[in-house]
Every structure is written in structure tokens, then in C-alpha cells.
Write a protein that holds these residues in place. Structure first.
Motif, mmCIF file in Angstrom:
data_model
loop_
_atom_site.group_PDB
_atom_site.id
_atom_site.type_symbol
_atom_site.label_atom_id
_atom_site.label_comp_id
_atom_site.label_asym_id
_atom_site.label_seq_id
_atom_site.Cartn_x
_atom_site.Cartn_y
_atom_site.Cartn_z
ATOM 1 N N ALA A 144 0.814 -1.113 0.012
ATOM 2 C CA ALA A 144 -0.011 -0.095 -0.168
ATOM 3 C C ALA A 144 0.742 1.124 -0.237
ATOM 4 O O ALA A 144 0.295 2.221 -0.491
ATOM 5 C CB ALA A 144 -0.886 -0.078 1.197
ATOM 6 N N ILE A 155 -6.318 3.116 1.787
ATOM 7 C CA ILE A 155 -7.437 2.659 2.708
ATOM 8 C C ILE A 155 -8.609 3.385 2.643
ATOM 9 O O ILE A 155 -9.622 2.818 2.754
ATOM 10 C CB ILE A 155 -6.649 2.888 4.299
ATOM 11 N N ASN A 158 -10.516 2.054 -0.460
ATOM 12 C CA ASN A 158 -11.049 0.755 -0.346
ATOM 13 C C ASN A 158 -12.218 0.841 0.649
ATOM 14 O O ASN A 158 -13.258 0.138 0.354
ATOM 15 C CB ASN A 158 -10.039 -0.137 0.119
ATOM 16 N N SER A 165 -9.336 -2.887 6.059
ATOM 17 C CA SER A 165 -8.063 -2.954 5.855
ATOM 18 C C SER A 165 -7.789 -3.596 7.239
ATOM 19 O O SER A 165 -8.032 -3.349 8.578
ATOM 20 C CB SER A 165 -7.205 -1.507 5.593
ATOM 21 N N LEU A 167 -3.956 -3.841 8.812
ATOM 22 C CA LEU A 167 -2.626 -3.341 8.585
ATOM 23 C C LEU A 167 -1.527 -4.331 8.808
ATOM 24 O O LEU A 167 -1.356 -5.085 9.930
ATOM 25 C CB LEU A 167 -2.407 -1.759 9.164
ATOM 26 N N SER A 247 -4.551 1.517 12.629
ATOM 27 C CA SER A 247 -5.952 0.627 12.296
ATOM 28 C C SER A 247 -6.870 1.174 13.113
ATOM 29 O O SER A 247 -8.012 1.306 12.500
ATOM 30 C CB SER A 247 -5.845 -1.069 12.909
ATOM 31 N N LEU A 553 -3.889 -7.870 -0.320
ATOM 32 C CA LEU A 553 -4.260 -6.864 -1.143
ATOM 33 C C LEU A 553 -3.813 -7.312 -2.454
ATOM 34 O O LEU A 553 -2.437 -8.021 -2.509
ATOM 35 C CB LEU A 553 -3.331 -5.566 -0.520
ATOM 36 N N TYR A 571 -12.413 -7.680 4.423
ATOM 37 C CA TYR A 571 -11.107 -6.996 4.522
ATOM 38 C C TYR A 571 -9.790 -7.295 3.716
ATOM 39 O O TYR A 571 -9.896 -8.298 3.373
ATOM 40 C CB TYR A 571 -10.554 -7.195 6.218
ATOM 41 N N LYS A 572 -8.960 -6.422 3.312
ATOM 42 C CA LYS A 572 -7.827 -6.710 2.584
ATOM 43 C C LYS A 572 -6.546 -6.719 3.667
ATOM 44 O O LYS A 572 -6.341 -5.794 4.491
ATOM 45 C CB LYS A 572 -7.661 -5.660 1.744
ATOM 46 N N TYR A 573 -5.874 -7.469 3.613
ATOM 47 C CA TYR A 573 -4.616 -7.318 4.536
ATOM 48 C C TYR A 573 -3.564 -6.487 3.603
ATOM 49 O O TYR A 573 -3.409 -6.806 2.478
ATOM 50 C CB TYR A 573 -3.904 -8.994 4.303
ATOM 51 N N VAL A 574 -3.465 -5.355 4.275
ATOM 52 C CA VAL A 574 -2.570 -4.323 3.524
ATOM 53 C C VAL A 574 -1.172 -4.098 3.983
ATOM 54 O O VAL A 574 -0.832 -3.564 5.087
ATOM 55 C CB VAL A 574 -3.414 -3.032 4.010
#
Length: 626
Positions: A144, A155, A158, A165, A167, A247, A553, A571-574
Motif C-alpha cells: 500500500a 485505505i 477501499n 483493512s 494493516l 488501524s 491486497l 477486509y484486505k491484508y494491507v
């Protein structure tokens, strides 16, 4: 900070009685769990968590009302072929970048030599141009930004399209294999073992082995930490604290992830894991003496009087002491003792090293796992638990849910126990701490079901993240070479069945009392559809925020964004961090995507489909609107 404040369920004062602790991972069937038994079938092993090609659900993103006999429930169906919804957050340059990166990941030479090629590119182009090229390709796809501030635009974008997210500061040490092996052996071998190797009867699974000292080997989707000293562990705790704070500032319902091996010397995790496993075996021995071997874990209800007699004969304690064990904890009122009752019998310990005692079946005595611990080793164990406690408290203060990542099976029993203790303390009012369950393990269902039962008895919120697993090749190789049972399911199909079995169990628990929570962390479209189907059957609404979905991500946007647009918590792992320092992470992404892209053309075909749609509609300069 006193240790009794850090983990009160592990070590208690005389005025704070220990609560029931799950020492191990038995199998039992919940009153609300599915009774279906899955048989293991043969088959070819496949890449974990690939996006398989499946039939499209022939429905747009919509909510359809459906009458039932009791009430009107909402049935949600999602069309994962709807590229407009899947990629509406991406401009055309981002789509082209995805196509380029995914295509490059299909070339074996580029993937196998990706680290060397990145190093060469840095020398040829210079640092500035190298960073620009990386941000236009792999770094831009999977990372990111470089710091908390630079990741905020992504963030927020999205979030505008319904995707949260998790983080993850993805900076790693760039160690050689020799350096990694040395660090691991120094960190996992106690002073007692160094002075008198082979004197203590340690199991080989729970001992460090130099040939497997580099825990990065065969691992493509998980970060690896190596212990250096206590100061470094403090620094890594500060990194996790910064992620938690970021977060909390990014959203009202954020997640953050931590790894236990980053927070202390792994020697303690190895030793504690061995203790937990041996105590469980002792319970199985006592169950066998009562003719109750082979039963599901909590169906093994031992007759109290027979149990007392067996313990006395084994010399574990005198008759009065054993009587006090059960009456002091108010156990056995029904005349029987089950696994969770048994686990509550751990008595007072003035030092953490005294927790590391095991039952000697031959002598009947409780013996220390190691003959001695140094003062420094005792302090290291306490500091690890203190760091865990600090992170959990900060998560509560910042309104962030904390996910503890799973690791190798020789560490995992201790990691799961420590996570469970955090759940018992911090999950009283809402789910804050989430444990991770790797469903490629043969014992995955046992682990999930026993922990759910403990949460039900004690009244706290169960939180789980279900993954397929990241250490399969390493685990299998280690088990075969060192000589213990392979802990992994025999094939990919068996892992799929295990994942769905664990997921269905937790979903039924949610349906039963609404106190369980689960994150379906999977790139497998079939698994996501399975989850949606079960939620529809149970009338479980996405707005209840009991079931979450998670993907990395830059991968499987055709799953994440349609779910987010339909109102599901996804959720995306960012990952984030400086370009040079996240190269090990990018190297793993290339390796993971090789199998992912070779196994399925689906994501690339959907990307092409959306690009063609935009061109035909004159959207050459398409920009997301939010």
C-alpha cells in the motif's frame, strides 16, 4: 508489571483461582455442531487457497426477500462475474498493472530468480529508478505504501467501496540461510540443553534442528521472525503497537495482526507446546484405563473416584492432596471429570518455569521438562507474556480487533494457549482477540470445537480466523526427516473438507448464540460461496458483523469488492513499508502467485473482460468516483 496481572489464567495468586484452561486439542461434537463425518479421499495435492474456476451465480448484486414459516429473511446472492462491481475502484492503469504482474508470475524463470533479478535491477537502474519501477509493478500491486501516511489514500478508497483493512508492516530481515539457522539454534536451545545435551527427555518434534533452522524454507505466504535479543522484541512490539493505533485511526472496526515469535525467545514456545501435548497424552492414558479411549474429547468423562484412585496409584500425589485438587476447584460434582475440568487442575506456580512440568507415566511423578532454567530465561519468558498483554490492552483501548497468526505446529500449541488466555480476559464483552486455525492440519476441527466449547462454558466471545495454512511443505519435510507423524491432511480435497467442516461448526455456533465470530480468510471462491449459502440457510445477515471475509491486497478483487458492495464485512491484508525492506515479502508474493495464476486463469480473464467493457463504452480515461 506483575506476571499475575499479565496472564492470570496461567499463574494465579491464592485469592484468584485459576479458571478452566484447555491444555490440548481433543475432538468432540457440540450440541449444535454438525454430526457429519468427512472421509479422507485420495487425490492430487493442489496449491493452497487458489481461486478455482466455478460456475457463476446467475444473480446480480441484490437482496431478495424470501418468506419462511417463522419470519421473512433476506437471501443474498452475489455475482462474482460482475466485473463492473469487482473493479469499479480501479482505473485502467491499475487493471493493466494487475494483468502485467499476474502474467509475469506465470514465468518460472522470473519467479525462481525474482530476488536476484530485483537485486540486479537495483544495480543497473539505480535506487531511484528501481523504486519507481517497483511501484509501477509488484510493489504497487501488493504493497500500500511506505508508511502510515502514504497508505491512507488507498485505505480510504477501499473503505469507500466497502472494503476494510488489516494493516501489516511487512519489513523483514534479509538474512542468509546460514545466519537464519544460527539465530534459530541460539534462540531455541536452552542453557541446560547446551551444557548437557540429551540428558533431558525432550521430544524431537519440539527441539530445534539445524537443518530446519531457517523457518522461511518452503514458506511463501507468511512472514518469519528470528530472535536476536530482548531489545529487538521490544522494537517489534512497538511496530505492532503502531499498526494497532493506525488501524484504530483508519476505521471504527479495524483489525491488526501479530505474530508470537516476534515477541520473545521461541525457546519458551517450543517447551510450553511440548508440556501441553504431554499433559493431553496423560489424560488419554487415564481415559484408556477407564475404557474410554478413542472417544471424542469431551465425551471422555472420567469417573471421579476411579480417577482419584489411578492418580494415587501412579504416585502423582497422596490421597489428601488429590482430594483437595478436585474439591478446591469445585470439580466432579457430577461424579465425572472431562477434558476441560482436567485442564483446570494446573495449580499455583510461583515462577513461569514451574509451569513447564510434565507427568512421567513410568514413575507417576511430575517432573520438570528441563533440569534447570537460568534467571535470564525466566525473565525472557515473562517479558514475552508481558508484551502480549500490552498489545491486547492497546487493542482494547483503540477499538481494534487483534488477530494472532498461526505458525509451525511445534510452536502452535503454546501460541493457541496464550491466545486463548487473552480471549478469556479480553473477550468478555465483545470479540477483541481472534485465534487463527490452519485447516490443513489433521487436528484443526478438534482445536476449533474444543475452544468453542470452552468459550460457551465460560461465557466469552469466541473469535476465529480460518485459513488453509502456510507451512505445508516445510511441515511435511520436517516430519519425514526427523521422524514423527505428518500433521498435514493427505491432500487438498481433504483440506477443503476440513475447512468447510470447521467453518460450518463456527457458523452453527453463531446461529446458536450469536457470541462466536469468524473471519473466512480465503481466496477460494467455492469457500466464499459455501459461506454465503450457509448464512442464507441460517438467516444470518451480513449487518450482524459475525462473519468476516479476508483476502490479500492485490489478489482476488473479484471476491472482495462484490462482497463489500453487498454489505458484507470484508477486509484486505494491507502490507506497507519501504521498497527495499519489503523485497522479501514481494518475493513470496511472486512465488505464491505462480501457483495461483497457473492454477486459474479466472482473475486475468475477468480483468480483460472489464478492460474490454470499458473500451467499448468509451471509458478509456475511467476514474473511480467515491
Amino acid at each position: 508489571m506483575s506476571y499475575n496481572k499479565v496472564v492470570p489464567a496461567l499463574v494465579k495468586s491464592s485469592s484468584d483461582n485459576i479458571k478452566r484452561i484447555c491444555l490440548s486439542h481433543g475432538r468432540f461434537r457440540s450440541t449444535v455442531a454438525s454430526t457429519q463425518r468427512d472421509e479422507v479421499e485420495g487425490g492430487k495435492e493442489k496449491q493452497v487457497d487458489e481461486c478455482t474456476v466455478v460456475k457463476a451465480v446467475q444473480a446480480d448484486l441484490s437482496i431478495q426477500s424470501k418468506n419462511t414459516t417463522d419470519a421473512q429473511t433476506q437471501k443474498i446472492e452475489i455475482d462474482f462475474n460482475n466485473t463492473h462491481e469487482a473493479y469499479k475502484s480501479k482505473d485502467n492503469i491499475e487493471l493493466l498493472r494487475s494483468l502485467l504482474v499476474f502474467k509475469l508470475c506465470t514465468f518460472d524463470f522470473l519467479v525462481d530468480k525474482n530476488k536476484e533479478l530485483m537485486d540486479l535491477s537495483k544495480k543497473v537502474f539505480g535506487q531511484r529508478l528501481f523504486e519507481r519501477l517497483m511501484k509501477m509493478t509488484f510493489y504497487g500491486q501488493f504493497v500500500a505504501g511506505e508508511d502510515h501516511n502514504s497508505i491512507k489514500p488507498l485505505i480510504h478508497k477501499n473503505q469507500a467501496f466497502g472494503v476494510g483493512s488489516v494493516l501489516d508492516y511487512s519489513v523483514e530481515e534479509d538474512l542468509t540461510q546460514e545466519e537464519a539457522e544460527k539465530k534459530e539454534m541460539d534462540a531455541c536451545v536452552s542453557e541446560a540443553e547446551k551444557e548437557s545435551p540429551g540428558v533431558d527427555h525432550r521430544e524431537k518434534k519440539y527441539k530445534a534442528h539445524r537443518q530446519f533452522g531457517d523457518r522461511r524454507g518452503g514458506v511463501v505466504s507468511a512472514r518469519t521472525y528470528f530472535y536476536a535479543d530482548e531489545a529487538k522484541c521490544d522494537n517489534q512490539m512497538e511496530t505492532f503497537l503502531n499498526c494497532i493505533k493506525a488501524s484504530g485511526g483508519a476505521s471504527v472496526d479495524g483489525f491488526s495482526a501479530i505474530k508470537m515469535t516476534a515477541l520473545g525467545r521461541p525457546q519458551f514456545l517450543l517447551q510450553f507446546s511440548e508440556v501441553l501435548v504431554k499433559w493431553r497424552r496423560f489424560f488419554n492414558l487415564l481415559a484408556a484405563q477407564q475404557g474410554k479411549s478413542g472417544m471424542d474429547a469431551l465425551e471422555q468423562k472420567l469417573e471421579l473416584e476411579q480417577l482419584k484412585e489411578s492418580l494415587t496409584k501412579l504416585g502423582v500425589g497422596n490421597k489428601v492432596d488429590i482430594e483437595n485438587w478436585f474439591t478446591g476447584e469445585k470439580l466432579g460434582s457430577s461424579g465425572t471429570i472431562d477434558l476441560l475440568d482436567w485442564n483446570s487442575l494446573i495449580n499455583d506456580r510461583t515462577s513461569i518455569s514451574n509451569l513447564l512440568v510434565i507427568p512421567n507415566v513410568e514413575t507417576g511423578q511430575l517432573e520438570p521438562l528441563l533440569r534447570k532454567f537460568t534467571v535470564e530465561e525466566e525473565k525472557q519468558m515473562k517479558r514475552m507474556l508481558q508484551r502480549v498483554d500490552v498489545l491486547a490492552k492497546h487493542a482494547v483501548e483503540n477499538g481494534v480487533r487483534l488477530m494472532v497468526d498461526a505458525e509451525q505446529t511445534y510452536f502452535q500449541p503454546a501460541i493457541s494457549r496464550l491466545t486463548l488466555e487473552m480471549q478469556r480476559i479480553f473477550n468478555r464483552e465483545k470479540p477483541i482477540i481472534f485465534n487463527t486455525y490452519q485447516c490443513y492440519l489433521k487436528e484443526a476441527y478438534d482445536n476449533v470445537s474444543v475452544d468453542v466449547e470452552l468459550s460457551r462454558r465460560e461465557g466469552w466471545y469466541f473469535g476465529a480466523k480460518l485459513v488453509r495454512g502456510a507451512y505445508m511443505y516445510q511441515e511435511r519435510s520436517r516430519a519425514e526427516e526427523i521422524g514423527y507423524e505428518d500433521p498435514i491432511n493427505p491432500d487438498y480435497e481433504a483440506t477443503n473438507r476440513m475447512y468447510h467442516k470447521c467453518l460450518e461448526f463456527v457458523l452453527e455456533e453463531i446461529d446458536h448464540n450469536r457470541k462466536a465470530n469468524v473471519m473466512v480468510a480465503s481466496h477460494n471462491e467455492d469457500t466464499v460461496k459455501f459461506t454465503l449459502e450457509k448464512m442464507n440457510q441460517m438467516g444470518l445477515s451480513p449487518t450482524e458483523n459475525k462473519v468476516y471475509f479476508g483476502q490479500l491486497l492485490g489478489m482476488c478483487d473479484q471476491i472482495s469488492f462484490p462482497l463489500g458492495q453487498a454489505g458484507f464485512p470484508v477486509y484486505k491484508y494491507v502490507p506497507y513499508g519501504p521498497v527495499n525492506e519489503v523485497i522479501p515479502y514481494l518475493s513470496r508474493r511472486a512465488l505464491e502467485n505462480r501457483g495461483f495464476m497457473k492454477g486459474s486463469q479466472r482473475e486475468r480473464s475477468l480483468l480483460w473482460k472489464e478492460l474490454k467493457r470499458r473500451l467499448l463504452n468509451g471509458q478509456i480515461l475511467y476514474k473511480p468516483v467515491y
